[in-house]
Design a protein around this motif. Structure first.
Motif, mmCIF file in Angstrom:
data_model
loop_
_atom_site.group_PDB
_atom_site.id
_atom_site.type_symbol
_atom_site.label_atom_id
_atom_site.label_comp_id
_atom_site.label_asym_id
_atom_site.label_seq_id
_atom_site.Cartn_x
_atom_site.Cartn_y
_atom_site.Cartn_z
ATOM 1 N N ASN A 69 -16.539 -22.487 68.140
ATOM 2 C CA ASN A 69 -16.490 -21.217 67.608
ATOM 3 C C ASN A 69 -15.976 -21.391 66.112
ATOM 4 O O ASN A 69 -15.067 -22.056 65.930
ATOM 5 C CB ASN A 69 -15.292 -20.736 68.336
ATOM 6 N N PRO A 70 -16.919 -20.689 65.359
ATOM 7 C CA PRO A 70 -16.662 -21.306 63.645
ATOM 8 C C PRO A 70 -15.126 -20.671 63.556
ATOM 9 O O PRO A 70 -14.498 -21.376 62.468
ATOM 10 C CB PRO A 70 -17.705 -20.505 62.971
ATOM 11 N N GLN A 71 -14.837 -19.594 63.871
ATOM 12 C CA GLN A 71 -13.407 -18.935 63.323
ATOM 13 C C GLN A 71 -12.241 -19.986 63.578
ATOM 14 O O GLN A 71 -11.198 -19.857 62.983
ATOM 15 C CB GLN A 71 -13.236 -17.625 64.033
ATOM 16 N N ASP A 72 -12.435 -20.720 64.826
ATOM 17 C CA ASP A 72 -11.541 -21.696 64.923
ATOM 18 C C ASP A 72 -11.359 -22.834 63.746
ATOM 19 O O ASP A 72 -10.163 -23.521 63.854
ATOM 20 C CB ASP A 72 -11.745 -22.627 66.469
ATOM 21 N N TYR A 73 -12.215 -22.998 62.984
ATOM 22 C CA TYR A 73 -12.053 -23.940 61.999
ATOM 23 C C TYR A 73 -12.157 -23.480 60.584
ATOM 24 O O TYR A 73 -11.575 -24.100 59.602
ATOM 25 C CB TYR A 73 -13.461 -24.983 61.830
ATOM 26 N N ASP A 74 -12.665 -22.379 60.313
ATOM 27 C CA ASP A 74 -12.880 -21.628 59.066
ATOM 28 C C ASP A 74 -11.623 -20.708 58.817
ATOM 29 O O ASP A 74 -11.543 -19.711 58.806
ATOM 30 C CB ASP A 74 -14.161 -20.730 59.089
ATOM 31 N N THR A 75 -10.524 -21.445 58.574
ATOM 32 C CA THR A 75 -9.337 -20.699 58.551
ATOM 33 C C THR A 75 -9.162 -20.235 57.164
ATOM 34 O O THR A 75 -8.214 -19.142 56.862
ATOM 35 C CB THR A 75 -7.953 -21.965 58.521
ATOM 36 N N ALA A 82 -20.380 -16.251 60.478
ATOM 37 C CA ALA A 82 -20.803 -17.214 61.408
ATOM 38 C C ALA A 82 -20.687 -17.040 62.768
ATOM 39 O O ALA A 82 -19.551 -16.674 63.234
ATOM 40 C CB ALA A 82 -20.151 -18.702 60.768
ATOM 41 N N THR A 83 -21.738 -17.216 63.681
ATOM 42 C CA THR A 83 -21.620 -17.187 64.983
ATOM 43 C C THR A 83 -21.429 -18.307 65.810
ATOM 44 O O THR A 83 -21.048 -18.575 66.742
ATOM 45 C CB THR A 83 -22.936 -16.515 65.584
ATOM 46 N N HIS A 84 -21.846 -19.801 65.299
ATOM 47 C CA HIS A 84 -21.985 -21.053 65.648
ATOM 48 C C HIS A 84 -21.443 -21.824 64.790
ATOM 49 O O HIS A 84 -21.771 -21.648 63.621
ATOM 50 C CB HIS A 84 -23.292 -21.377 66.395
ATOM 51 N N LEU A 85 -20.852 -23.403 65.377
ATOM 52 C CA LEU A 85 -20.543 -24.245 64.173
ATOM 53 C C LEU A 85 -20.809 -25.541 65.032
ATOM 54 O O LEU A 85 -20.502 -25.540 65.992
ATOM 55 C CB LEU A 85 -18.979 -24.128 64.097
ATOM 56 N N ILE A 95 -23.493 -21.594 61.452
ATOM 57 C CA ILE A 95 -24.821 -20.991 61.592
ATOM 58 C C ILE A 95 -24.599 -19.489 62.087
ATOM 59 O O ILE A 95 -23.636 -19.097 62.723
ATOM 60 C CB ILE A 95 -25.319 -21.663 62.882
ATOM 61 N N VAL A 96 -25.585 -18.745 61.673
ATOM 62 C CA VAL A 96 -25.616 -17.173 61.948
ATOM 63 C C VAL A 96 -26.734 -17.209 62.932
ATOM 64 O O VAL A 96 -28.009 -17.537 62.535
ATOM 65 C CB VAL A 96 -25.756 -16.453 60.973
ATOM 66 N N LYS A 97 -26.650 -16.777 64.245
ATOM 67 C CA LYS A 97 -27.691 -16.397 65.072
ATOM 68 C C LYS A 97 -27.888 -15.048 65.501
ATOM 69 O O LYS A 97 -26.903 -14.176 65.777
ATOM 70 C CB LYS A 97 -27.476 -17.222 66.303
ATOM 71 N N THR A 98 -29.171 -14.357 65.210
ATOM 72 C CA THR A 98 -29.490 -12.906 65.627
ATOM 73 C C THR A 98 -30.546 -12.888 66.586
ATOM 74 O O THR A 98 -30.925 -14.188 67.135
ATOM 75 C CB THR A 98 -29.834 -12.104 64.513
ATOM 76 N N ASP A 99 -31.160 -12.013 67.298
ATOM 77 C CA ASP A 99 -32.074 -12.065 68.042
ATOM 78 C C ASP A 99 -33.474 -12.418 67.546
ATOM 79 O O ASP A 99 -34.476 -12.609 68.120
ATOM 80 C CB ASP A 99 -32.068 -10.424 68.524
ATOM 81 N N GLN A 100 -33.653 -12.342 66.147
ATOM 82 C CA GLN A 100 -34.618 -12.604 65.245
ATOM 83 C C GLN A 100 -34.917 -14.379 64.713
ATOM 84 O O GLN A 100 -35.843 -14.756 64.948
ATOM 85 C CB GLN A 100 -34.984 -11.894 64.097
ATOM 86 N N PHE A 107 -21.831 -25.355 54.534
ATOM 87 C CA PHE A 107 -21.466 -26.552 55.198
ATOM 88 C C PHE A 107 -20.004 -26.720 54.626
ATOM 89 O O PHE A 107 -19.594 -26.099 53.678
ATOM 90 C CB PHE A 107 -22.266 -27.607 54.612
ATOM 91 N N ALA A 108 -19.420 -27.514 55.523
ATOM 92 C CA ALA A 108 -17.826 -27.752 55.163
ATOM 93 C C ALA A 108 -17.496 -28.870 55.683
ATOM 94 O O ALA A 108 -18.421 -29.872 56.199
ATOM 95 C CB ALA A 108 -17.174 -26.526 55.464
#
Length: 373
Positions: A69-75, A82-85, A95-100, A107-108
């Protein structure tokens, strides 16, 4: 009566990994240039046979790909969309993931493993996957990112001589990263799995994706007198060549049965010689994901001799591998005590990675090493 039957393989948005998913992998690798394996060793027409390849590869390691979960690291909330890390070593990929599509937005982490955290948002999302993915899928994309820091931030990670030269002429440092990606699904194929350790056997319908990725890293300094930026590699001697350009060619075999590529071949540009094979094996045989710990390495940077303190891992480590920037193992030795040393006089200057492996061949700790000549 004549009956034609065909299967359409399509990778859908819902097949993409979700935060919390882990994907156990077996990574088969050989040293580039040493007894190369050829794609024909694995192929029968359009079909791939993945069997025990001990005769083709020097060794293999067990690893796990884990989506966080990106929010756990992107303090600092630098990547709020971001939806994925994904974490590779000390580097974080947002990473951002949509239906398309799925796209990298930055990067960090300690990208260079030098004790410096460098968040680097890209100038525009870098497309990595398109949905639905089928035999018509083909796209190219390019993105750049950069991060600036005062020269003082490098005082604790550079040898005194290099740092003194830097602070004499420059007041700031800028690191730039560019990524150029090209992907094309070349068709459908079948993969048959036999005799692989931990693997589920059987035959699977897959899409074959050919991918090329070019990554370039460069470092610039801002001159104190003129306040202009110049590439450091052009104005002063450094312990590494800049820019660092890494070109990777992959054949990825996708099947809706797995959210991660079922098989990945890292190949030459002509897709004939294979350097590495990543095989996604059974979830039932999954190893537990754990963050890799860092080895205590001194001195770092080093010029003559390196000392490695294996600490609490001493009883777990079977051997240590020293890997150069191309992925080639340049030294490998067994671990018999808590303190291990090796000479660097036979190694050229540059970046290396020290991997500590257990008796199953899994990496349990690692550290980056700079050698200066």
């Amino acid at each position: 009566m004549l009956i034609n039957a065909s299967a359409q393989v399509t990778f859908e948005s819902e097949n993409y990994p979700q935060p919390g998913d882990n994907f156990p992998l077996i990574n088969y690798f050989n040293n580039p240039g040493d007894d190369p394996a050829f794609l024909s060793d694995f192929m029968d027409g359009n079909n791939f046979e993945i069997i025990d390849k001990d005769s083709l590869f020097v060794d293999y390691i067990l690893d796990t790909v884990f989506y966080h979960n990106p929010q756990d690291y992107d303090t600092a909330n630098i990547f709020p969309n971001a939806t994925h890390l994904m974490i590779h070593g000390n580097a974080e990929i947002y990473i951002v993931k949509t239906d398309q599509q799925a796209s990298t937005i930055g990067f960090a982490g300690d990208i260079f493993q030098m004790g410096i955290n460098l968040p680097m948002p890209v100038d525009s999302p870098l497309q990595m996957m398109e949905f639905p993915t089928d035999t018509e899928t083909a796209f190219s994309d390019y993105a750049e990112s950069s991060n600036k820091m005062p020269v003082e931030d490098l005082e604790h990670v550079l040898p005194p001589d290099y740092y003194n030269n830097l602070e004499t002429y420059f007041d700031s440092i800028k690191v730039t990263l560019s990524v150029d990606i090209n992907t094309e699904v070349s068709g459908e194929c079948q993969v048959t799995v036999e005799n692989m350790p931990y693997a589920i056997g059987g035959t699977y319908d897959c899409l074959q994706e050919n991918m090329r990725q070019i990554q370039e890293i460069n470092v610039f300094g801002r001159l104190i007198i003129t306040e202009t930026w110049v590439a450091l590699g052009e104005v002063m001697q450094l312990p590494m060549e800049l820019p660092i350009i890494d070109t990777t060619h992959n054949i990825n075999l996708w099947t809706p049965s797995f959210s991660y590529p079922f098989v990945q071949f890292e190949t030459t540009a002509s897709h004939d010689t294979v350097h590495n094979v990543n095989f996604h094996y059974s979830e039932d045989a999954s190893i537990h994901h754990s963050m890799l710990s860092s080895l205590d390495v001194y001195p770092n940077p080093a010029s003559e001799k390196v000392m490695i303190n294996t600490g609490d891992f001493t009883n777990e480590i079977e051997y240590l591998c020293i890997v150069d920037e191309s992925g080639k193992i340049v030294k490998k030795f067994a671990v018999n005590s808590k303190i291990c040393t090796f000479a660097t006089n036979d190694l050229p200057g540059g970046w290396y990675v020290i991997n500590a492996l257990n008796n199953n061949g899994a990496i349990i700790a690692k550290q980056k090493l700079m050698i200066i000549k």
